[in-house]
Design a protein around this motif. Structure first.
Motif, short mmCIF file in Angstrom:
data_model
loop_
_atom_site.label_atom_id
_atom_site.label_comp_id
_atom_site.label_asym_id
_atom_site.label_seq_id
_atom_site.Cartn_x
_atom_site.Cartn_y
_atom_site.Cartn_z
N ARG A 1 58.78 55.05 49.57
CA ARG A 1 58.50 56.04 48.51
C ARG A 1 57.03 56.49 48.51
O ARG A 1 56.66 57.39 47.78
CB ARG A 1 58.81 55.44 47.13
N ASP B 1 64.73 51.72 39.12
CA ASP B 1 64.38 52.84 40.00
C ASP B 1 63.11 53.52 39.49
O ASP B 1 62.20 53.84 40.25
CB ASP B 1 65.55 53.84 40.03
N GLU B 2 63.04 53.70 38.19
CA GLU B 2 61.88 54.32 37.56
C GLU B 2 60.63 53.46 37.78
O GLU B 2 59.55 53.97 38.07
CB GLU B 2 62.15 54.43 36.05
N ARG C 1 60.10 51.32 40.25
CA ARG C 1 59.70 51.39 41.67
C ARG C 1 58.94 52.68 41.95
O ARG C 1 57.95 52.69 42.68
CB ARG C 1 60.94 51.32 42.56
N GLU C 2 59.44 53.76 41.36
CA GLU C 2 58.81 55.06 41.57
C GLU C 2 57.40 55.05 40.99
O GLU C 2 56.45 55.54 41.60
CB GLU C 2 59.66 56.15 40.90
N ALA D 1 53.87 55.47 43.02
CA ALA D 1 52.96 56.58 42.68
C ALA D 1 51.58 56.08 42.26
O ALA D 1 50.58 56.70 42.58
CB ALA D 1 53.57 57.42 41.56
N LYS E 1 55.58 60.38 49.78
CA LYS E 1 55.64 61.60 48.97
C LYS E 1 54.49 61.70 47.97
O LYS E 1 54.25 62.75 47.38
CB LYS E 1 57.00 61.74 48.29
N TYR E 2 53.78 60.59 47.78
CA TYR E 2 52.58 60.64 46.93
C TYR E 2 51.31 60.69 47.77
O TYR E 2 50.22 60.44 47.28
CB TYR E 2 52.55 59.44 45.98
#
Lengths: 368, 456
Positions: free
Chosen positions: B258, B225-226, B228-229, B233, B261-262
C-alpha cells in the motif's frame, strides 16, 4: 548580616534569564536553550549548592517580539528530564490549567513525584488572552475571575486524583489472585462548572502523597487561590515592609493551613558593584528601556546579596530570579549559597520531609 | 555464517510489561510496576542490548469488570510522556516510544510535548498514536462524551497532519540568533499556521523550534483495512499483532504494497509485531517454563473473568478446573470496560469454546490458556535467535516488539544470550550507528526525498 539560615531558597529558571535582552550577552548559551545539557548544567549546579526549589515557568504561545527569546520547552517534561541530573532540589514546573486537561496535568505531576522519589511540585497558572485560545480553538476567551475559578476546579481535581489510591491499595494477594484491594482505589466523581472528572487516577499515590502546589500572587483571584490551595506562595513586593504585610494577609487568609511564602528577588551578580551596574546598563541599552520590576532587585556583588538575604524577614524564603543566565548562577552557588546555607541537607526523604511539611492524610482513607 | 553478505537488519524494541494478564505479578522476581527504578532497569537492559527503542503503553481509565475496578491484573501505571522524559536522562541512545491518545488530547499541546521530548532526548522520541471512541474513558476529560467510531481515523489523520504542520513551523535552520542585530528569531523563520479541519480550528505560531528528528517517529497499531491504510499513509512503524509466520508474511506484504500510492518506499514503514519469549537450557526446559508462565498468567480467577467477558454474566460459582458452563451467554457488551477485547458474537464463541473443551478434554482454565495464547518464541537462545532471524529474513516482519512477562528483569536473559547470537549472524547491530531513533530504524528525515540520504 544576621543569621537567617532557615530561609528557603528557590531559583526561577527562565531561558537565558528574566531580562528580555539577556540572550545577547556573549556568555548566554542562547544556542543551547533547547538542549538537555543546558538545563542539566544549570539546575544540577543549583541542586549541588543546596537550592531548595527550581521553578520552571511555562505558558502557551510565542512572543511577537523578535528581539527577545522566542520559543520554549514544555515545563513538566523538562522537570521530568532533570530527574537523573538532580538529587535533592524540588522541581516545580508551571502547568497552566486554562487549555489543558486536569486529568493529564495531575498524573504528569504525580509521575514526576514518582520519578524523583518525592521532589515534585506544581506551579498552577492561568493563560489569558486570545492568542492561546486560537492555538487550541476549543474555548472562548475567559476573564480573570473565570480563569481562576477554573484553576480552583483543576486544583481540586488534582488533589482528589492524587488521593484516589490509598497508600496500601496494592496488595499482590496470590491466594485470591488480586493485585489491588479495589476498595482502596476511589472514584473522585468531580462535577464542576468547567469540566467533570470521574477518576480514579491511573497512577498510584506518589511519595509525597500530595505534590506541593505553588502559585504566584498577582491579584485578588490568585491571592484567594493561594490562601485556599497553595503550599508554596510566591509573592512580589518592592520592599521588605510590603512583603511582610502581604505575607501576613496570606497567612491570615490561609488560617490553619501551613503555607510557605517566597518573595521574588530579581538578581544580577558580578565581581564588583560597578561591573554589575555596567552589565545592567548594557542590558538596558539593548532593550532600549530601563529595567523595571514589581519586586525587590539586587544588582551588585555576591556579598551584597548575602547581606540582603540575611536581612529578609517575615517570609519563609526567596525565589531568586537571575536577570541573566548562566552568568549569575556561578556566583550564586559559589559565593552566596555557601554563606547563607553552609550545610546542605543530605538528599534523603521527600521534599515535604525536608521542609517539615507533613505527608497529607488521604481524604478517602477514612471512608471504610 | 558469512559476514560478507549484507543481511536484512532486525529491529528490536522492549515493551514495558503492561496492565494485562501477560504480566506475571505474583512471581517472587516481579518488582514494582511504578518505581522509576523498574523503568530504568528495563530501558538500560534494552540499551545494553542495542535495541531500537523502549515502549510504554497507556490507558486513561482503570479497567472495570462487572461494574468494579478489575483487580486481577496489574493496575496502575505512571504518565507516559513523563516517564519517557525521565528515561531520556537515564539512557543515551535508546529510542523512547509511548502511546498517546488523540481523542483526549489537543494537537497543539501534543506537538509541544513531543517536540520537547525529541529535543531533550537528542532525537529519540516516538509516538504510538491511538484514537479511542469510548465514553467510558471520556468521563475523565473535558470532551466528556466520545468520538463516533467512524470518526476515529479521521481524527487520527487530522492530528498527524496538524502536528506535522506545527513541527514544520520553524524554519529548518532554527532560530538564527544574531546578537549583533539583536534578533533572536525573525518572524520569517516562524511561519504562522491557520488550520481548519473537520476536528480542529487552530491559528497562531508554534513555540518549539525544529527538533533533532524533524518529526518524532510515528507508530501505529491498527489491523482493520482502514487501520492498514492509515499506517501505510502516515506511520513510520506498525505495531502489529500478526505473530505467526504465515499471518505475518500476509500482513507484511499487504501493508508494504500500500506504500507506493502514497509515494513511499518499502523501507519507509517498519512492521514490528509484538512477541513474547521464553528461554530455557533445552527445548524441553523452555517448554516447561512456558507452561508454568501460562499457568501464572491465567490463574483460576483470571480464567473465570475471561469466561465472564464472553458469557456476559457472573460465573464466579463455576470451578475453573471443571467443565465450561452449560448456560448460554447474555448480550452484555459492557461487562468489561476500558479494554478492547469483546467477543463479537458471544453465542458463537461460547459454542466454539465448548466444542474445543469437549474435544480436547479441557477445563475452563486449560481452555482459556489455549484460546488466549499469543505469539511467542519458546526454546533455547539458539533456537529463539534462529527463529526471530528467520521471520525477519523471510519478510514476516522487520523485527519485534518484545513483551517480557516480568518487571523489570524479564529482558535480561534475552539480552545476555539471544542478542549476541543475532549479532553473530550479522542480523543485528553490535553498536549504534547513529544517535537518533530514525537512524536506528533506517528512516529518512521527514523532509528528505526518496533519493535523499538517510537521517544521521
Amino acid at each position: 548580616m544576621s543569621d537567617n539560615s532557615e530561609l528557603l531558597l528557590a531559583v526561577e529558571f527562565t531561558g537565558t534569564g528574566i531580562h528580555p535582552s539577556s540572550w545577547r550577552r556573549d556568555d548566554s548559551r542562547a544556542e543551547e536553550l533547547f538542549t538537555a545539557r543546558y538545563w542539566a548544567d544549570l539546575v544540577g549546579a543549583a541542586d549541588r549548592a543546596g537550592v531548595d526549589f527550581a521553578f520552571f515557568p511555562d505558558t502557551f504561545g510565542v512572543t511577537s517580539d523578535a528581539s527577545t527569546v522566542r520559543g520554549r520547552l514544555e515545563a513538566v517534561g523538562l522537570a521530568a528530564r532533570l530527574t537523573a541530573a538532580t538529587t535533592r532540589i524540588g522541581l516545580v514546573p508551571t502547568a497552566t490549567v486554562t487549555h489543558t486537561e486536569p486529568f493529564h496535568v495531575a498524573k504528569a505531576i504525580q509521575t514526576v513525584d514518582h520519578t524523583t522519589l518525592g521532589r515534585a511540585g506544581w506551579e498552577v497558572a492561568v493563560t489569558p488572552g486570545a492568542g492561546p485560545v486560537a492555538l487550541f480553538g476549543r474555548k472562548d476567551e475567559q476573564d480573570t475571575a473565570s480563569l481562576w475559578a477554573e484553576a480552583a476546579e483543576a486544583a481540586e481535581v488534582a488533589a482528589r486524583l492524587w488521593d484516589s489510591w490509598e497508600d496500601d491499595a496494592e496488595i499482590r494477594d496470590v491466594a485470591t489472585g488480586r493485585f489491588i484491594d479495589r476498595d482502596k482505589v476511589h472514584y473522585i466523581d468531580f462535577v464542576g462548572e468547567y469540566f467533570s472528572v470521574k477518576g480514579s487516577s491511573i497512577v498510584p499515590r506518589s511519595p509525597q502523597g500530595q505534590p506541593l502546589v505553588a502559585v504566584t500572587v498577582t491579584g485578588d483571584e490568585s491571592f484567594e487561590f493561594a490562601a485556599k490551595r497553595a503550599d508554596l506562595v510566591r509573592i512580589r513586593a518592592t520592599d521588605a515592609e510590603a512583603a511582610a504585610d502581604l505575607t501576613t494577609r496570606i497567612r491570615a487568609a490561609a488560617g490553619d493551613r501551613p503555607v510557605l511564602v517566597l518573595l521574588d528577588v530579581d538578581l544580577l551578580l558580578a565581581a564588583t558593584d560597578a561591573d554589575a551596574a555596567a552589565d545592567l546598563a548594557q542590558l538596558e541599552a539593548w532593550a532600549g528601556a530601563p529595567y523595571v520590576s514589581d519586586t525587590i532587585v539586587h544588582v551588585g556583588t555576591a556579598a551584597g546579596a548575602v547581606e540582603l538575604l540575611g536581612d529578609i524577614r517575615g517570609v519563609n524564603g526567596v525565589t531568586l530570579r537571575p536577570l541573566a543566565l548562566p552568568s549569575t548562577l556561578p556566583r550564586l552557588v559559589e559565593n552566596v549559597l555557601p554563606v547563607i546555607r553552609p550545610v546542605v541537607a543530605p538528599a534523603t526523604g521527600t521534599l515535604r520531609d525536608r521542609l517539615g511539611l507533613p505527608r497529607p492524610a488521604n481524604r478517602f482513607a477514612s471512608a471504610h | 555464517m558469512s559476514r560478507n553478505i549484507v543481511r536484512k537488519q532486525i529491529h528490536l524494541a522492549a515493551h514495558f510489561p503492561g496492565v494485562n494478564n501477560t504480566t506475571v505479578w505474583a512471581d517472587p522476581a516481579s518488582k514494582s510496576q511504578i518505581d522509576f527504578e523498574s523503568f530504568v532497569h528495563l530501558a538500560r537492559t534494552a540499551e545494553r542490548g542495542k535495541f531500537d527503542f523502549f515502549f510504554l503503553a497507556e490507558g486513561l481509565r482503570l479497567r472495570e469488570h462487572r461494574g468494579r475496578i478489575h483487580d486481577l491484573d496489574v493496575v496502575g501505571r505512571p504518565d507516559t510522556l513523563t516517564v519517557l522524559e525521565a528515561l531520556a536522562g537515564a539512557t543515551t541512545h535508546l529510542g523512547l516510544a509511548g502511546t498517546i491518545n488523540t481523542t483526549f488530547n489537543e494537537p497543539y499541546e501534543l506537538a509541544k510535548q513531543f517536540a520537547t521530548l525529541d529535543h531533550l532526548s537528542d532525537g529519540r522520541a516516538a509516538w504510538n498514536l491511538v484514537t479511542s471512541s469510548d465514553a467510558f474513558t471520556g468521563e475523565n476529560f473535558r470532551r466528556g462524551g466520545f468520538l463516533d467510531h467512524s470518526q476515529r481515523y479521521v481524527r487520527a489523520a487530522e492530528v498527524v497532519d496538524v502536528v506535522r504542520e506545527l513541527w514544520d513551523g520553524w524554519s529548518e535552520r532554527g532560530p538564527v540568533i544574531d546578537r549583533e542585530a539583536g534578533i533572536f528569531a525573525a518572524d520569517t523563520d516562524i511561519a504562522p499556521f491557520d488550520i481548519h479541519t473537520t476536528q480542529f480550528d487552530l491559528a497562531g505560531r508554534f513555540e518549539v523550534p525544529r527538533s533533532p528528528q524533524g518529526h518524532p517517529v510515528f507508530l501505529q497499531a491498527g489491523d482493520s483495512d482502514e487501520g492498514r491504510e492509515f499506517g501505510a499513509a502516515k506511520a513510520d512503524a506498525i505495531f502489529s499483532r500478526h505473530g505467526t509466520l504465515e499471518e505475518g508474511r500476509a500482513f507484511y506484504t499487504d501493508v508494504k504494497s500500500r506504500l507506493a500510492k502514497y509515494g513511499r518506499s518499502h523501507d519507509d514503514l517498519k512492521i514490528l509485531p509484538a512477541a513474547a519469549f521464553v528461554l530455557g537450557d533445552s527445548a524441553e526446559d523452555a517448554e516447561e517454563r512456558a507452561r508454568h508462565i501460562r499457568l501464572q498468567q491465567v490463574g483460576p480467577q483470571t480464567a473465570i473473568a475471561f469466561l465472564e467477558q464472553v458469557w456476559g454474566r457472573d460465573l464466579s460459582n463455576y470451578d475453573p478446573d471443571g467443565p465450561l458452563p452449560d448456560v448460554d451467554p447474555e448480550d452484555n457488551v459492557t461487562i468489561t470496560r476500558g479494554r478492547v477485547r469483546h467477543a463479537k458474537d458471544p453465542r458463537a464463541v461460547a459454542e466454539a469454546w465448548r466444542a474445543k473443551a469437549e474435544a480436547e478434554n479441557l477445563s475452563i482454565r486449560e481452555l482459556i490458556i489455549e484460546v488466549t495464547a499469543r505469539q511467542q518464541f519458546v526454546g533455547t537462545a539458539e533456537q529463539v535467535a534462529t527463529e526471530i532471524d528467520h521471520y525477519v529474513q523471510t519478510d514476516a516482519s522487520d523485527g519485534f516488539i518484545l513483551v517480557p512477562h516480568l518487571t523489570p528483569g524479564g529482558l535480561d536473559e534475552f539480552v545476555d544470550t539471544v542478542v549476541p547470537l543475532l549479532q553473530e549472524r550479522g542480523s543485528f547491530r553490535t553498536e549504534y550507528d547513529g544517535t537518533t531513533l530514525r537512524s536506528h530504524l533506517g528512516l529518512r528525515h521527514p523532509h528528505e526525498t526518496n533519493e535523499g540520504v538517510r537521517a544521521s
